[in-house]
Each structure stands twice: as C-alpha cells, then as structure tokens.
Design an enzyme around this catalytic site. Structure first.
Site, PDB file in Angstrom:
ATOM      1  CE  LYS B 100      -1.436 -61.126  23.619  1.00 43.54           C
ATOM      2  NZ  LYS B 100      -2.879 -61.042  23.798  1.00 43.54           N
ATOM      3  N   GLY B 161     -10.003 -60.511  29.589  1.00 44.43           N
ATOM      4  CA  GLY B 161     -11.385 -60.992  29.613  1.00 44.43           C
ATOM      5  C   GLY B 161     -12.276 -60.344  30.650  1.00 44.43           C
ATOM      6  CB  ALA B 187      -5.966 -57.689  28.127  1.00 45.13           C
ATOM      7  N   GLY B 188      -8.704 -56.145  28.526  1.00 41.94           N
ATOM      8  CA  GLY B 188      -9.472 -55.384  29.496  1.00 41.94           C
ATOM      9  C   GLY B 188     -10.608 -54.559  28.930  1.00 41.94           C
ATOM     10  CG  ASN B 209     -10.278 -63.216  21.761  1.00 40.66           C
ATOM     11  OD1 ASN B 209      -9.454 -64.023  21.365  1.00 40.66           O
ATOM     12  ND2 ASN B 209     -11.567 -63.482  21.655  1.00 40.66           N
ATOM     13  CB  THR B 210     -13.177 -61.505  26.100  1.00 40.72           C
ATOM     14  OG1 THR B 210     -12.070 -62.381  26.289  1.00 40.72           O
ATOM     15  CG2 THR B 210     -14.385 -62.053  26.816  1.00 40.72           C
TER      16      THR B 210
END
Lengths: 66, 267
Positions: B100, B161, B187-188, B209-210
């Site tokens: 990635k 994040g 992301a986001g 992830n977050t």
C-alpha cells in the site's frame, strides 16, 4: 567497535555477521528485514554478511498501521 | 459473499472491507475486531524494531495468516525514495510483494504528494511489486496511476483518521466509472453509513483503520462496518431508484373507501 544501529550508536565487541547481531539482540530472523549500509540483505546472506566499524544497520519489522 | 469476490492482481478476497492494525487498545481487541470485520486483508506499517524493549508482543502473533493477507504500507514517508526503500524492506520481511503505497505531501492533512506517488509507483511496478497507491480523490491522477501499472487505485474519502465520510462522492463515482482496476476508498470513513455510501457509489472496496480501532467498542464497530460494506455493495448492484423532487405514492390511488360515496348516497 561502534556501528549505527537503527539510527543510534551501538557497541559491538568486534566484527560480526548479521546473523550474530540478530542473535545478540534476540531477534527472530524470520520476522524482520535488514538493511546494511542502505543495501537490503537477503535472509540467506545473514550468515555471510559482515558488519564492520562505522557500518549502518537498520532492522525493521511490521507494526500496527493503517 | 463468496460469489462476489474482490479481485486485485488476480488474487481473490472474500471481503470488500480492508482494515488496519494500528491504534487498537490491545492486540487481542484488534484480533477480535479483525474476526468481526470478516476482512481477509489487513494493512501493517514497516518500522524499526524496538531494541530497548524486546518483551513487546509481536503484531504478527495476533494476525491469523491462514485467513488474512498482510499488506505492508509506506505510511509516514514524505519522498518517493523513502517510500521505495520502505516498500523494499516490507517485501523483504517476506510475506508478499504487495504494497500500500503512501507518499505524504502535507503533515497536517496527510494528503498525498501525487507527483512523488506516481514516480514511486513506476519504480516499484518495474521491480515487480503489486502497487496499491493511496491517492487524492482526483480522477486524473487515478488514471495516471493506473497507466503506471497500479493494481488498484485508492482515493481518500476524507483525510486519514478524520472520520468525515466521503467528501466528494461525485469524484469517487467518476474515478470508478473511468478506472480499469479496482477502486478502494481509503481513509476518511467515520461510521458504517460512510462505508455504505462509498460502496453505493460502485467502488470495489473500502479500507479503514481509525473508525474501527478508536470506536468505543471496536469489535461492534467492525461488525457494523462489515454489514455497512455489504449493504452498500448489495444496494449498488440492486440499482437504486432515480431521485425525484415530488412524492410518488406507494399505495394504490384506486379503491379508496372514500371514493364514490357521494354517488352511493345519491342512489
């Protein structure tokens, strides 16, 4: 002799191989990748690659990330 | 959804949800969240071994590699050279030649440096890597990355994040329409409906992830994300109705008991 290990000065009694360094650090060779003076060292060459005074060694592994 | 696998560079994944391994309260919670998410690909970062504290548990002990494919990232790299070097080290750990690819261009937003990203993609593709670049939600750079040999393109939904959800759905839709490789929104995402929105736009997968790791209950959120991604995928395939500005009654207009009463009374 002093080498630079992961960016910090590190003392070794003398010349040793990558494999000996990993054993000294109690690091399992299968879990890491090693760079010696900016060249990646294949696992099968850990036993024959010698580290000398002033050399730069990076040992990396996988950590949590996104 | 085995009948609808996500295929990247010839490799099939059961799940369209890709999750991270960072920021979890413990490794055990992470492993439970991974199971709940149904993901069969997770991202990891490549970092210097902690030499002062060798007692730390190894991340790899908490990832079931029979079920889960490991995707190393180049997070934290600010130049093409750093990212290339990190990708090579990640490959050398020996799990795969996938990466990635991240080249960050701004510390505050973590937005990608797309010029350096394109350069790094070209180099790594030449070296035989399967490159999945994290990029801006820009259809032109996505096309260029595909032309450079990227195995998928991974436009951001919002800053890493941030949990803001898909900020530019129209661009994501245009990227999906134009791309010949899988499109993963990376992301986001903040909550399950954000993942659904992304999948409803037709993208092939979502990486996060977050949103899971820092949820109050990461395992429950992982389940919600799994269902959100599946719901969005199903809705996309089901073909939504066109939007209209005025109502269209769902119940028949005929046969109302109030219809024709005046006539009956008259008869």
């Amino acid at each position: 002799m002093t080498i630079r290990l992961n960016g910090e000065p590190y003392e070794l009694p003398g010349t040793c191989t990558i494999l000996q360094l990993l054993e000294r650090l109690e690091i399992h060779p299968r879990r890491v990748a090693v760079e010696h003076n900016l060249t990646i060292i294949k696992r099968q060459r850990y036993e024959t690659t010698e580290i000398n005074e002033g050399d730069q060694v990076e040992i990396v592994n996988f950590v949590g990330g996104g | 959804m085995l009948s609808d696998p996500l295929v990247i560079a010839g490799r099939a994944f059961r799940s369209r949800l890709i999750v991270g391994t960072g920021k979890y309260p413990t490794h055990a919670v992470m492993a439970a969240a991974h199971r709940a998410s149904g993901a069969d690909m997770v991202t990891v970062a490549v970092r210097r071994v902690n030499l002062t504290d060798r007692s730390k548990e190894s991340l790899l002990d908490f990832i079931d590699q029979e079920q889960i494919f490991i995707l190393p990232n180049t997070a934290g790299c600010y130049t093409a050279d750093e990212a290339i070097r990190t990708a090579r080290l990640g490959r050398e750990v020996g799990l795969s030649n996938w990466v990635k690819l991240e080249v960050i261009g701004d510390e505050r937003t973590l937005f990608p440096d797309n010029v350096a990203l394109l350069e790094a993609t070209r180099v790594l593709v030449r070296e035989g890597f399967v490159v999945l670049p994290y990029t801006s939600d820009d259809p032109v750079i996505c096309r260029q990355l595909e032309e450079a040999g990227a195995a998928a393109v991974m436009p951001l939904g919002a800053p890493i994040g941030s949990g803001l959800g898909i900020q530019n759905p129209n661009n994501i839709r245009i990227i999906r329409e134009a791309a010949g490789v899988p499109v993963i929104v990376d992301a986001g995402v903040g909550t399950a409906s954000d993942a659904t929105v992304a999948m409803e736009l037709g993208v092939d997968g979502v990486l996060m992830n977050t949103a899971i790791a820092l949820a109050q209950d990461p395992v429950a959120m992982a389940t919600a994300m799994k269902l959100g991604v599946e719901a969005g995928r199903l809705a996309f395939h089901a073909g939504r109705i066109p939007r209209r500005s005025h109502a269209s009654a769902s119940s028949p207009a005929e046969g109302l008991i109030t219809a024709g009463t005046a006539a009956v009374r008259g008869a």
